[in-house]
Scaffold this motif. Structure first.
Motif, PDB file in Angstrom:
ATOM      1  N   ILE A  70       0.863  -1.197   0.000  1.00 27.58           N
ATOM      2  CA  ILE A  70       0.000   0.000   0.000  1.00 27.58           C
ATOM      3  C   ILE A  70       0.894   1.240   0.000  1.00 27.58           C
ATOM      4  N   PRO A  71       0.356   2.377  -0.490  1.00 26.23           N
ATOM      5  CA  PRO A  71       1.126   3.611  -0.415  1.00 26.23           C
ATOM      6  C   PRO A  71       1.294   4.031   1.047  1.00 26.23           C
ATOM      7  N   PHE A  72       2.233   4.922   1.275  1.00 29.59           N
ATOM      8  CA  PHE A  72       2.441   5.448   2.617  1.00 29.59           C
ATOM      9  C   PHE A  72       1.148   6.058   3.152  1.00 29.59           C
ATOM     10  N   LEU A  73       0.822   5.752   4.404  1.00 30.57           N
ATOM     11  CA  LEU A  73      -0.352   6.335   5.065  1.00 30.57           C
ATOM     12  C   LEU A  73       0.113   7.242   6.193  1.00 30.57           C
ATOM     13  N   GLU A  74      -0.605   8.327   6.397  1.00 28.42           N
ATOM     14  CA  GLU A  74      -0.357   9.130   7.596  1.00 28.42           C
ATOM     15  C   GLU A  74      -0.773   8.308   8.813  1.00 28.42           C
ATOM     16  N   LYS A  75      -0.231   8.671   9.950  1.00 29.59           N
ATOM     17  CA  LYS A  75      -0.466   7.901  11.170  1.00 29.59           C
ATOM     18  C   LYS A  75      -1.962   7.781  11.506  1.00 29.59           C
ATOM     19  N   GLN A  76      -2.674   8.891  11.335  1.00 25.59           N
ATOM     20  CA  GLN A  76      -4.103   8.880  11.663  1.00 25.59           C
ATOM     21  C   GLN A  76      -4.867   7.943  10.720  1.00 25.59           C
ATOM     22  N   SER A  77      -4.503   7.948   9.454  1.00 25.90           N
ATOM     23  CA  SER A  77      -5.172   7.066   8.483  1.00 25.90           C
ATOM     24  C   SER A  77      -4.909   5.608   8.831  1.00 25.90           C
ATOM     25  N   PHE A  78      -3.672   5.305   9.236  1.00 25.17           N
ATOM     26  CA  PHE A  78      -3.381   3.921   9.634  1.00 25.17           C
ATOM     27  C   PHE A  78      -4.162   3.548  10.885  1.00 25.17           C
ATOM     28  N   ALA A  79      -4.283   4.487  11.830  1.00 23.76           N
ATOM     29  CA  ALA A  79      -5.044   4.201  13.055  1.00 23.76           C
ATOM     30  C   ALA A  79      -6.492   3.853  12.712  1.00 23.76           C
ATOM     31  N   GLU A  80      -7.039   4.552  11.722  1.00 25.23           N
ATOM     32  CA  GLU A  80      -8.425   4.271  11.301  1.00 25.23           C
ATOM     33  C   GLU A  80      -8.528   2.895  10.642  1.00 25.23           C
ATOM     34  N   LEU A  81      -7.532   2.561   9.829  1.00 29.12           N
ATOM     35  CA  LEU A  81      -7.515   1.234   9.204  1.00 29.12           C
ATOM     36  C   LEU A  81      -7.389   0.153  10.283  1.00 29.12           C
ATOM     37  N   HIS A  82      -6.518   0.369  11.218  1.00 28.80           N
ATOM     38  CA  HIS A  82      -6.310  -0.561  12.338  1.00 28.80           C
ATOM     39  C   HIS A  82      -7.627  -0.779  13.076  1.00 28.80           C
ATOM     40  N   HIS A  83      -8.304   0.294  13.377  1.00 26.43           N
ATOM     41  CA  HIS A  83      -9.578   0.230  14.103  1.00 26.43           C
ATOM     42  C   HIS A  83     -10.617  -0.550  13.287  1.00 26.43           C
ATOM     43  N   ALA A  84     -10.682  -0.253  12.004  1.00 25.69           N
ATOM     44  CA  ALA A  84     -11.671  -0.932  11.138  1.00 25.69           C
ATOM     45  C   ALA A  84     -11.406  -2.435  11.076  1.00 25.69           C
ATOM     46  N   LEU A  85     -10.135  -2.810  10.969  1.00 24.65           N
ATOM     47  CA  LEU A  85      -9.799  -4.240  10.884  1.00 24.65           C
ATOM     48  C   LEU A  85     -10.129  -4.962  12.196  1.00 24.65           C
ATOM     49  N   ILE A  86      -9.823  -4.342  13.305  1.00 21.97           N
ATOM     50  CA  ILE A  86     -10.164  -4.946  14.602  1.00 21.97           C
ATOM     51  C   ILE A  86     -11.680  -5.137  14.694  1.00 21.97           C
ATOM     52  N   ASN A  87     -12.424  -4.114  14.270  1.00 14.71           N
ATOM     53  CA  ASN A  87     -13.896  -4.197  14.319  1.00 14.71           C
ATOM     54  C   ASN A  87     -14.444  -5.305  13.436  1.00 14.71           C
ATOM     55  N   GLU A  88     -13.725  -5.622  12.357  1.00 15.27           N
ATOM     56  CA  GLU A  88     -14.188  -6.650  11.420  1.00 15.27           C
ATOM     57  C   GLU A  88     -13.672  -8.044  11.799  1.00 15.27           C
ATOM     58  N   GLY A  89     -13.058  -8.169  12.978  1.00 14.69           N
ATOM     59  CA  GLY A  89     -12.675  -9.497  13.456  1.00 14.69           C
ATOM     60  C   GLY A  89     -11.273  -9.938  13.081  1.00 14.69           C
ATOM     61  N   TYR A  90     -10.414  -8.984  12.713  1.00 12.27           N
ATOM     62  CA  TYR A  90      -9.016  -9.313  12.423  1.00 12.27           C
ATOM     63  C   TYR A  90      -8.161  -9.027  13.652  1.00 12.27           C
ATOM     64  N   GLU A  91      -7.003  -9.680  13.691  1.00 15.78           N
ATOM     65  CA  GLU A  91      -6.037  -9.327  14.721  1.00 15.78           C
ATOM     66  C   GLU A  91      -4.664  -9.179  14.089  1.00 15.78           C
ATOM     67  N   PHE A  92      -3.842  -8.385  14.719  1.00 15.26           N
ATOM     68  CA  PHE A  92      -2.472  -8.157  14.248  1.00 15.26           C
ATOM     69  C   PHE A  92      -1.571  -9.125  15.004  1.00 15.26           C
ATOM     70  N   LEU A  93      -0.838  -9.945  14.246  1.00  9.74           N
ATOM     71  CA  LEU A  93      -0.042 -10.990  14.892  1.00  9.74           C
ATOM     72  C   LEU A  93       1.176 -10.414  15.611  1.00  9.74           C
ATOM     73  N   ASN A  94       1.690  -9.284  15.140  1.00 10.23           N
ATOM     74  CA  ASN A  94       2.827  -8.654  15.813  1.00 10.23           C
ATOM     75  C   ASN A  94       2.338  -8.076  17.143  1.00 10.23           C
ATOM     76  N   ALA A  95       3.137  -8.318  18.185  1.00 11.55           N
ATOM     77  CA  ALA A  95       2.710  -7.886  19.524  1.00 11.55           C
ATOM     78  C   ALA A  95       2.968  -6.395  19.701  1.00 11.55           C
ATOM     79  N   GLU A  96       2.227  -5.601  18.968  1.00 14.59           N
ATOM     80  CA  GLU A  96       2.394  -4.151  19.010  1.00 14.59           C
ATOM     81  C   GLU A  96       1.019  -3.495  19.018  1.00 14.59           C
ATOM     82  N   ASN A  97       0.949  -2.294  19.573  1.00 23.31           N
ATOM     83  CA  ASN A  97      -0.289  -1.518  19.440  1.00 23.31           C
ATOM     84  C   ASN A  97      -0.246  -0.765  18.105  1.00 23.31           C
ATOM     85  N   ALA A  98      -1.254   0.055  17.848  1.00 20.57           N
ATOM     86  CA  ALA A  98      -1.338   0.735  16.547  1.00 20.57           C
ATOM     87  C   ALA A  98      -0.094   1.592  16.287  1.00 20.57           C
ATOM     88  N   ASP A  99       0.399   2.276  17.332  1.00 20.86           N
ATOM     89  CA  ASP A  99       1.600   3.109  17.154  1.00 20.86           C
ATOM     90  C   ASP A  99       2.818   2.257  16.785  1.00 20.86           C
TER      91      ASP A  99
END
Lengths: 69, 222
Positions: free
Chosen positions: B85-114
């Motif tokens: 994907i093209p570079f995203l600003e931090k806020q845009s990535f935070a929104e994507l992160h939130h949307a994916l969590i809401n749709e039942g996905y999880e991030f395998l890396n043990a990190e928060n959105a930041d």
């Protein structure tokens, strides 16, 4: 203890490439509904098995990282 | 647009002469769009389609690497699907992160959105799976170089019939040769065998020259 290894890596590699050519030729002469149905059986069974693997995400990521080294 | 239906083999003619249109792989090919009719969707296809349904409303993307060959029938599984994907600003990535969590996905890396954003910004991939199912997963990355940007600019629209964007096949073949593992070479050879009649051989040759690879040894002769 030394062991004789008769596995011919080069022959195996050539056989794999020949299989890819033969398989691609089969796909090209087979209707989409049929090649994709057979492919789905293979891929779906792969994922069904993967779901039964008792790995944590952390262990999985460690294994992926080791493979990439 | 070229519609390819290479026609039946001799044995097929003997046994199925009443239905010639159903006798071979059928694709409609153009440089920017490929239509694959009547494809039986695998669990992997459904996983990818579900994921890009969430992704695409927030950022454009292009799928690269192994899934491209699998999409057209290669007989192998894969644990992950690589998406750029093209570079995203931090806020845009935070929104994507939130949307994916809401749709039942999880991030395998043990990190928060930041932390995940930091990884992406350092040109590392982050892995995303359906909750508690880490295979298959998506490896998501920002573009890292000119080749990635070219892959995205010239991405090809695939209809299975849902729309998926993938890397141009000429670049994909050369890039797989460049990666060089047995699996990657087999992927390159498979794509070449499936699309050799449609691809512009000079473009494939130019990409192979750009990446410093040759395909003669494997029968990819351009």
């Amino acid at each position: 203890m030394s062991m004789e290894l008769s596995f011919d890596r080069e022959a195996h590699r050539k056989e794999r490439l020949a299989f890819v050519r033969t398989y691609a030729a089969w796909v090209k002469r087979t209707p989409n509904a049929e090649w994709s149905r057979q492919q789905a059986v293979l891929i779906n069974s792969f994922f069904e098995n993967a779901r039964n693997m008792p790995l944590s995400p952390q262990v999985y990521l460690e294994r992926v990282a080791m493979r990439k080294k | 647009m070229v519609t390819r239906n290479p026609g039946p083999l001799y044995n097929d003619i003997l046994f199925y002469s009443c239905a010639p249109l159903l006798l071979s792989m059928h694709i409609q090919y153009s440089e920017s769009r490929i239509i694959v009719d009547e494809k039986y969707l695998t669990l992997l296809d459904r996983f990818v389609l579900d994921f890009i349904g969430v992704l695409e409303s927030r950022t454009p993307y292009v799928i690269v690497s192994g899934y491209v060959a699998i999409l057209f029938g290669r007989s192998r599984g894969t644990e992950d699907v690589d998406i750029l994907i093209p570079f995203l600003e931090k806020q845009s990535f935070a929104e994507l992160h939130h949307a994916l969590i809401n749709e039942g996905y999880e991030f395998l890396n043990a990190e928060n959105a930041d932390g995940l954003y930091d990884m992406l910004s350092k040109q590392m991939g982050i892995r995303i799976a359906k909750k508690e199912q880490f295979i298959p997963n998506i490896e998501l990355k920002f573009f890292k170089d000119e080749v990635d940007r070219k892959v995205f600019k010239d991405r090809v629209e695939i209809h299975i019939p849902d729309r998926i964007y993938i890397s141009p096949l000429d670049i994909q073949i050369a890039y797989k040769l460049y990666l060089g593992s047995q699996k990657d070479i087999e992927d390159a050879l498979y794509l070449w065998e499936i699309f050799r009649d449609e691809l512009d051989h000079e473009t494939v040759r130019n990409w192979m020259n750009t990446l410093g690879v040759r395909g003669d040894e494997y029968g990819i002769i351009v």
